[in-house]
Design a protein around this motif. Structure first.
Motif, PDB file in Angstrom:
ATOM      1  N   ILE A  90     -43.817 -30.510  17.229  1.00 27.30           N
ATOM      2  CA  ILE A  90     -42.633 -30.594  18.088  1.00 27.30           C
ATOM      3  C   ILE A  90     -42.913 -31.484  19.295  1.00 27.30           C
ATOM      4  CG2 ILE A  90     -41.119 -29.280  19.629  1.00 27.30           C
ATOM      5  CD1 ILE A  90     -41.272 -26.982  17.615  1.00 27.30           C
ATOM      6  N   ASN A  91     -44.069 -31.312  19.927  1.00 29.52           N
ATOM      7  CA  ASN A  91     -44.416 -32.137  21.091  1.00 29.52           C
ATOM      8  C   ASN A  91     -44.561 -33.605  20.716  1.00 29.52           C
ATOM      9  OD1 ASN A  91     -44.386 -29.936  22.791  1.00 29.52           O
ATOM     10  ND2 ASN A  91     -46.571 -29.534  22.568  1.00 29.52           N
ATOM     11  N   ARG A  92     -45.175 -33.879  19.559  1.00 29.80           N
ATOM     12  CA  ARG A  92     -45.344 -35.262  19.109  1.00 29.80           C
ATOM     13  C   ARG A  92     -43.983 -35.911  18.824  1.00 29.80           C
ATOM     14  NH1 ARG A  92     -45.742 -37.863  14.200  1.00 29.80           N
ATOM     15  NH2 ARG A  92     -45.546 -35.909  13.068  1.00 29.80           N
ATOM     16  N   LEU A  93     -43.108 -35.186  18.155  1.00 31.36           N
ATOM     17  CA  LEU A  93     -41.778 -35.716  17.846  1.00 31.36           C
ATOM     18  C   LEU A  93     -40.955 -35.907  19.114  1.00 31.36           C
ATOM     19  CD1 LEU A  93     -40.942 -33.611  14.677  1.00 31.36           C
ATOM     20  CD2 LEU A  93     -41.618 -36.008  14.764  1.00 31.36           C
ATOM     21  N   ARG A  94     -41.037 -34.956  20.035  1.00 33.84           N
ATOM     22  CA  ARG A  94     -40.298 -35.055  21.295  1.00 33.84           C
ATOM     23  C   ARG A  94     -40.715 -36.300  22.069  1.00 33.84           C
ATOM     24  NH1 ARG A  94     -41.888 -30.642  24.703  1.00 33.84           N
ATOM     25  NH2 ARG A  94     -40.754 -29.320  23.274  1.00 33.84           N
ATOM     26  N   SER A  95     -42.038 -36.561  22.144  1.00 37.82           N
ATOM     27  CA  SER A  95     -42.505 -37.735  22.885  1.00 37.82           C
ATOM     28  C   SER A  95     -42.071 -39.031  22.206  1.00 37.82           C
ATOM     29  CB  SER A  95     -44.012 -37.691  23.059  1.00 37.82           C
ATOM     30  OG  SER A  95     -44.664 -37.859  21.819  1.00 37.82           O
ATOM     31  N   ALA A  96     -42.071 -39.065  20.882  1.00 36.38           N
ATOM     32  CA  ALA A  96     -41.638 -40.268  20.174  1.00 36.38           C
ATOM     33  C   ALA A  96     -40.151 -40.532  20.398  1.00 36.38           C
ATOM     34  CB  ALA A  96     -41.928 -40.141  18.683  1.00 36.38           C
ATOM     35  N   VAL A  97     -39.357 -39.484  20.412  1.00 38.36           N
ATOM     36  CA  VAL A  97     -37.914 -39.655  20.614  1.00 38.36           C
ATOM     37  C   VAL A  97     -37.625 -40.074  22.051  1.00 38.36           C
ATOM     38  CG1 VAL A  97     -35.729 -38.402  20.708  1.00 38.36           C
ATOM     39  CG2 VAL A  97     -37.232 -38.120  18.749  1.00 38.36           C
ATOM     40  N   ASN A  98     -38.287 -39.441  23.011  1.00 37.52           N
ATOM     41  CA  ASN A  98     -38.009 -39.732  24.423  1.00 37.52           C
ATOM     42  C   ASN A  98     -38.560 -41.084  24.870  1.00 37.52           C
ATOM     43  OD1 ASN A  98     -36.665 -37.339  24.716  1.00 37.52           O
ATOM     44  ND2 ASN A  98     -38.432 -36.238  25.511  1.00 37.52           N
ATOM     45  N   ARG A  99     -39.789 -41.390  24.509  1.00 37.12           N
ATOM     46  CA  ARG A  99     -40.435 -42.609  24.992  1.00 37.12           C
ATOM     47  C   ARG A  99     -40.033 -43.852  24.213  1.00 37.12           C
ATOM     48  NH1 ARG A  99     -46.144 -40.829  24.875  1.00 37.12           N
ATOM     49  NH2 ARG A  99     -45.880 -39.042  26.202  1.00 37.12           N
ATOM     50  N   GLU A 100     -40.051 -43.747  22.905  1.00 36.21           N
ATOM     51  CA  GLU A 100     -39.891 -44.938  22.085  1.00 36.21           C
ATOM     52  C   GLU A 100     -38.481 -45.109  21.520  1.00 36.21           C
ATOM     53  OE1 GLU A 100     -43.052 -44.440  19.268  1.00 36.21           O
ATOM     54  OE2 GLU A 100     -44.380 -43.819  20.898  1.00 36.21           O
ATOM     55  N   GLY A 101     -37.576 -44.213  21.821  1.00 35.61           N
ATOM     56  CA  GLY A 101     -36.194 -44.356  21.387  1.00 35.61           C
ATOM     57  C   GLY A 101     -35.997 -44.188  19.897  1.00 35.61           C
ATOM     58  N   MET A 102     -36.759 -43.319  19.284  1.00 40.38           N
ATOM     59  CA  MET A 102     -36.630 -43.085  17.852  1.00 40.38           C
ATOM     60  C   MET A 102     -35.659 -41.943  17.586  1.00 40.38           C
ATOM     61  SD  MET A 102     -40.411 -43.524  16.400  1.00 40.38           S
ATOM     62  CE  MET A 102     -41.433 -44.904  16.836  1.00 40.38           C
ATOM     63  N   THR A 103     -35.344 -41.748  16.301  1.00 39.66           N
ATOM     64  CA  THR A 103     -34.395 -40.728  15.888  1.00 39.66           C
ATOM     65  C   THR A 103     -35.027 -39.865  14.812  1.00 39.66           C
ATOM     66  OG1 THR A 103     -32.658 -42.358  16.244  1.00 39.66           O
ATOM     67  CG2 THR A 103     -32.044 -40.398  15.035  1.00 39.66           C
ATOM     68  N   LEU A 104     -34.664 -38.589  14.782  1.00 39.69           N
ATOM     69  CA  LEU A 104     -35.118 -37.682  13.734  1.00 39.69           C
ATOM     70  C   LEU A 104     -34.010 -37.558  12.693  1.00 39.69           C
ATOM     71  CD1 LEU A 104     -36.779 -34.948  15.920  1.00 39.69           C
ATOM     72  CD2 LEU A 104     -37.921 -36.501  14.350  1.00 39.69           C
ATOM     73  N   ILE A 105     -34.303 -38.031  11.479  1.00 39.26           N
ATOM     74  CA  ILE A 105     -33.306 -38.100  10.420  1.00 39.26           C
ATOM     75  C   ILE A 105     -33.742 -37.218   9.256  1.00 39.26           C
ATOM     76  CG2 ILE A 105     -32.007 -39.671   8.933  1.00 39.26           C
ATOM     77  CD1 ILE A 105     -34.003 -41.643  10.941  1.00 39.26           C
ATOM     78  N   PRO A 106     -32.885 -36.324   8.781  1.00 40.47           N
ATOM     79  CA  PRO A 106     -33.222 -35.571   7.575  1.00 40.47           C
ATOM     80  C   PRO A 106     -33.039 -36.452   6.343  1.00 40.47           C
ATOM     81  CG  PRO A 106     -31.172 -34.787   8.514  1.00 40.47           C
ATOM     82  CD  PRO A 106     -31.679 -35.848   9.415  1.00 40.47           C
ATOM     83  N   LEU A 107     -34.061 -36.508   5.487  1.00 43.02           N
ATOM     84  CA  LEU A 107     -33.996 -37.326   4.281  1.00 43.02           C
ATOM     85  C   LEU A 107     -33.609 -36.516   3.053  1.00 43.02           C
ATOM     86  CD1 LEU A 107     -37.183 -39.560   4.636  1.00 43.02           C
ATOM     87  CD2 LEU A 107     -34.827 -40.148   5.152  1.00 43.02           C
ATOM     88  N   LYS A 108     -34.194 -35.329   2.918  1.00 49.58           N
ATOM     89  CA  LYS A 108     -33.992 -34.566   1.702  1.00 49.58           C
ATOM     90  C   LYS A 108     -34.083 -33.069   1.998  1.00 49.58           C
ATOM     91  CE  LYS A 108     -36.989 -35.644  -1.411  1.00 49.58           C
ATOM     92  NZ  LYS A 108     -37.916 -35.826  -2.543  1.00 49.58           N
ATOM     93  N   LEU A 109     -33.239 -32.295   1.350  1.00 53.93           N
ATOM     94  CA  LEU A 109     -33.250 -30.847   1.437  1.00 53.93           C
ATOM     95  C   LEU A 109     -33.564 -30.324   0.044  1.00 53.93           C
ATOM     96  CD1 LEU A 109     -32.672 -28.353   3.226  1.00 53.93           C
ATOM     97  CD2 LEU A 109     -30.289 -28.580   2.615  1.00 53.93           C
ATOM     98  N   TYR A 110     -34.614 -29.517  -0.085  1.00 55.10           N
ATOM     99  CA  TYR A 110     -35.057 -29.102  -1.417  1.00 55.10           C
ATOM    100  C   TYR A 110     -35.729 -27.733  -1.364  1.00 55.10           C
ATOM    101  CZ  TYR A 110     -39.542 -30.757   0.359  1.00 55.10           C
ATOM    102  OH  TYR A 110     -40.662 -30.951   1.125  1.00 55.10           O
ATOM    103  N   PHE A 111     -35.942 -27.165  -2.548  1.00 54.12           N
ATOM    104  CA  PHE A 111     -36.713 -25.946  -2.704  1.00 54.12           C
ATOM    105  C   PHE A 111     -38.089 -26.328  -3.217  1.00 54.12           C
ATOM    106  CE2 PHE A 111     -32.422 -24.147  -2.989  1.00 54.12           C
ATOM    107  CZ  PHE A 111     -32.553 -23.097  -2.103  1.00 54.12           C
TER     108      PHE A 111
END
Length: 159
Positions: free
Chosen positions: A96-117
């Motif tokens: 969570i901390n790694r993703l938060r820093s990437a989104v805040n600092r580098e302007g990236m987005t978190l995109i869901p690609l696939k939902l599966y079992f």
């Protein structure tokens, strides 16, 4: 249901975001669990979910899947869920901390690609960290895809 020892269908894909790879440059992917209610799981097993317009967001130190669509379960009566409610993603604190820093600092987005079992029958979400493509990047992607298609046709004809 298939026997436990069979390897035929280890992952049952429920929903896929096919436009994500066209609209975003995918830099990293990871797997996250989902907190679901009973009727949501039953609805997922029917295979009618949609994650095309959804995204993940960090709020109060937790990751949430926002704007995903899981239709109501027909036999759920009054215990049914809301189709577009926010769903909590199960990730470790470091992720969570790694993703938060990437989104805040580098302007990236978190995109869901696939939902599966997965093979244990648990609902998982393949989440990607990506940057949005510009219009000229999208045109370049289309050109490469068309050229590869044409190249494979030519090779089939010749060989």
């Amino acid at each position: 249901m298939a026997p436990k020892g069979s390897k035929g269908d280890a992952f049952k894909t429920v929903a896929e975001n096919r436009k994500a790879r066209f609209n975003y440059e995918i830099l990293d992917t990871l797997e996250a669990g989902l907190v679901l209610t009973g009727t949501e799981v039953k609805s997922l097993r029917e295979g009618k979910a949609n994650i095309a317009e959804s995204y993940a967001s960090d709020e109060d130190g937790e990751m949430w899947l926002i704007n995903s669509y899981l239709p109501e379960y027909l036999q759920g009566n009054r215990f049914n869920h809301q189709p577009r409610r926010r769903r909590k993603l199960l990730l470790g604190r470091r992720e969570i901390n790694r993703l938060r820093s990437a989104v805040n600092r580098e302007g990236m987005t978190l995109i869901p690609l696939k939902l599966y079992f997965n093979e244990r029958g648990l609902a998982k979400l393949q989440l990607a960290l990506g940057k949005g493509k510009k219009a000229h990047d999208k045109r370049e992607t289309v050109k490469k895809r068309d050229w590869n298609r044409e190249k494979s046709r030519l090779l089939k004809q010749l060989g």
